[in-house]
Structure formats: structure tokens, C-alpha cells
Design a protein around this motif. Structure first.
Motif, short mmCIF file in Angstrom:
data_model
loop_
_atom_site.label_atom_id
_atom_site.label_comp_id
_atom_site.label_asym_id
_atom_site.label_seq_id
_atom_site.Cartn_x
_atom_site.Cartn_y
_atom_site.Cartn_z
N VAL A 18 0.81 -1.22 0.00
CA VAL A 18 0.00 0.00 0.00
C VAL A 18 0.85 1.27 0.00
O VAL A 18 0.48 2.27 -0.62
CB VAL A 18 -1.00 0.03 1.19
CG1 VAL A 18 -1.99 -1.11 1.07
CG2 VAL A 18 -0.29 0.01 2.52
N GLN A 21 2.04 3.19 -3.16
CA GLN A 21 1.18 4.16 -3.84
C GLN A 21 1.64 5.60 -3.59
O GLN A 21 1.63 6.43 -4.50
CB GLN A 21 -0.26 4.02 -3.35
CG GLN A 21 -0.86 2.65 -3.58
CD GLN A 21 -2.20 2.51 -2.88
OE1 GLN A 21 -2.92 3.49 -2.70
NE2 GLN A 21 -2.55 1.30 -2.48
N MET A 24 3.12 7.63 3.40
CA MET A 24 2.04 7.56 4.39
C MET A 24 2.62 7.51 5.80
O MET A 24 3.75 7.07 6.00
CB MET A 24 1.19 6.30 4.21
CG MET A 24 0.51 6.12 2.88
SD MET A 24 -0.46 4.58 2.87
CE MET A 24 -1.00 4.54 1.16
N GLU A 28 -2.40 6.09 8.42
CA GLU A 28 -2.90 6.03 7.06
C GLU A 28 -2.62 4.65 6.46
O GLU A 28 -3.44 4.11 5.70
CB GLU A 28 -2.26 7.11 6.20
CG GLU A 28 -2.89 7.23 4.82
CD GLU A 28 -2.31 8.38 4.02
OE1 GLU A 28 -2.82 8.62 2.91
OE2 GLU A 28 -1.36 9.03 4.50
N ILE A 29 -1.47 4.08 6.79
CA ILE A 29 -1.15 2.73 6.33
C ILE A 29 -2.21 1.75 6.82
O ILE A 29 -2.74 0.94 6.05
CB ILE A 29 0.25 2.29 6.83
CG1 ILE A 29 1.34 3.11 6.14
CG2 ILE A 29 0.46 0.80 6.59
CD1 ILE A 29 2.73 2.90 6.72
N ALA A 31 -5.29 2.36 7.85
CA ALA A 31 -6.59 2.63 7.24
C ALA A 31 -6.65 2.12 5.81
O ALA A 31 -7.67 1.56 5.37
CB ALA A 31 -6.86 4.14 7.27
N THR A 32 -5.56 2.26 5.07
CA THR A 32 -5.53 1.80 3.67
C THR A 32 -5.55 0.27 3.61
O THR A 32 -6.22 -0.32 2.75
CB THR A 32 -4.28 2.34 2.95
OG1 THR A 32 -4.23 3.76 3.09
CG2 THR A 32 -4.32 1.99 1.48
N ALA A 35 -9.07 -0.72 4.23
CA ALA A 35 -9.91 -0.37 3.08
C ALA A 35 -9.71 -1.34 1.93
O ALA A 35 -10.65 -1.66 1.19
CB ALA A 35 -9.61 1.06 2.62
N HIS A 36 -8.49 -1.86 1.78
CA HIS A 36 -8.18 -2.81 0.71
C HIS A 36 -8.49 -4.25 1.10
O HIS A 36 -8.31 -5.16 0.29
CB HIS A 36 -6.71 -2.69 0.31
CG HIS A 36 -6.38 -1.42 -0.42
ND1 HIS A 36 -5.15 -1.20 -1.02
CD2 HIS A 36 -7.11 -0.30 -0.66
CE1 HIS A 36 -5.15 0.00 -1.59
NE2 HIS A 36 -6.33 0.56 -1.38
#
Length: 213
Positions: A18, A21, A24, A28-29, A31-32, A35-36
Motif C-alpha cells: 500500500v 502508492q 504515508m 494512514e497505512i 486505514a488503507t 480499506a483494501h
């Protein structure tokens, strides 16, 4: 292919997948990753994220590029992937795709000591498992159908594999259950007798014991 990895925790690979991309911070890592749906694909222990990110930075796979602070919140360190991190991510992915490794499965553990339960109870338990798998398969198939046309297939192949494994497990468990139910399972009468006799230790091998080749 790499030998022993500097950070040998699949959470590290998830982080690389992640953070490639954009830079981060750890929140944020996390959360991503959620989300993925990476916590569905890998055995992620969220409490290890801080340590894993720190170890990856020490290994040279991530580097600090700044920090930010919002109000009274603690300062958040921002990381980005390095060239070494990109190389590690690619090499690790090659290894996972090409090299089969034994994976401990809870179902396998239960099957390995199946004899502790009487056959009729096992029939009922397998029926419960098949019913649960059927519901999970239906949900997974519906989720995949909903994603059709919204994401390239490239990004859902792991879900396709998961569905195939669920279907294979259901078919096998249902087949075993049918053998037990119809009496075609080899050694079924002896198994029933073991429980009728109170499973005397001199009548059955030690649980999980296998003879030498």
C-alpha cells in the motif's frame, strides 16, 4: 528467491503493497490496509504494525520523508518506500506465488484427532461445517459478482482463489460426511466399537501417530 528475510512478517509485505502508492504515516497505512481488505488476505496483527514499520525502516525498505501534526495529536512520521523496499516486495511476491509451503489449518488439526469423537457426532459437526461454508461461499460469490465491472480482475484474483478453496473444502467435507453417513468409510465399525468400549488405549494407536515408511 530470497533466503531468510530481514523482516519476515507478512504484515511487512502488506505495508509495502500500500505504501508503494504514496508516502504515508502509520495511521494512514492501517486505514488503507483495512480499506483494501488486506486483513482478509493475510494474517495481520494490528498491534505489530508499529514494530513492523520500524523494523522495515531499519532494514532500509522504508525511509522517513517528513512528519505532520494535527492539533494536540502526537506527531505522525511519514514514510515512503525505497528502491530496496520495491525490490523486496517484488521478490517476496515471486516467492509466495512460486513456492508452495505447508500451512497450518485449524480444520487439518481437527481431522488429525478425529478419533476422539464418535462417528455420529462427527457426521453432525461436518454437516454444520458444510452449512457454514455454503453460506460463506454464497456471500463471497455475491461480493465477487458485485465487483464485476468495477475493478479489473487483476485486483480480485485472490478472492477468486479463496472462493475456489472454500468450494473445494465444502465438497471434500461433504464427501467425508456422506461416507460416514452411508457406512462406506473404511474402518467405521472399528471406530464405533472403540467408543462403545470406552476407547481402550490398547485398541487404537496414539492420536496422530503414524507408522514409519
Amino acid at each position: 528467491m530470497a533466503g531468510k528475510r530481514k523482516v519476515n512478517n507478512l504484515l511487512a509485505l502488506a505495508v509495502l503493497s500500500v505504501i508503494v502508492q504514496r508516502p504515508m504515516h502509520r495511521y494512514e497505512i492501517a486505514a488503507t490496509l483495512r480499506a483494501h481488505g488486506k486483513d482478509r488476505d493475510m494474517d495481520i496483527k494490528w498491534g505489530s504494525l508499529y514494530t513492523v514499520v520500524q523494523n522495515m525502516a531499519k532494514a532500509g525498505f522504508l525511509e522517513v520523508v517528513g512528519s505532520e501534526r494535527e492539533g494536540a495529536r502526537p506527531e505522525r512520521v511519514i514514510y515512503r518506500i525505497t528502491d530496496a523496499g520495491r525490490a523486496e516486495m517484488a521478490d517476496w511476491t515471486r516467492e509466495l506465488l512460486a513456492r508452495p509451503e505447508p500451512e497450518h489449518h485449524r480444520f487439518t488439526a481437527g481431522l488429525s484427532i478425529l478419533a476422539v469423537l464418535p462417528p455420529d457426532e462427527v457426521i453432525a459437526l461436518l454437516g454444520t461445517r458444510v452449512d457454514t461454508l455454503t453460506r460463506t461461499i454464497e456471500t463471497t460469490r455475491n461480493d465477487l459478482t458485485a465487483l464485476t465491472g468495477t475493478l479489473p480482475r487483476l485486483f480480485v484474483v485472490e478472492s477468486e482463489y479463496g472462493l475456489a478453496m472454500l468450494e473445494a473444502e465444502r465438497a471434500w467435507a461433504d464427501s467425508l460426511r456422506e461416507e460416514l453417513r452411508t457406512g462406506t468409510f473404511d474402518g467405521l465399525d472399528a471406530w464405533r466399537q472403540w467408543h462403545a468400549d470406552g476407547m481402550p488405549s490398547d485398541r487404537i494407536p496414539a492420536l496422530g501417530e503414524r507408522g514409519s515408511d
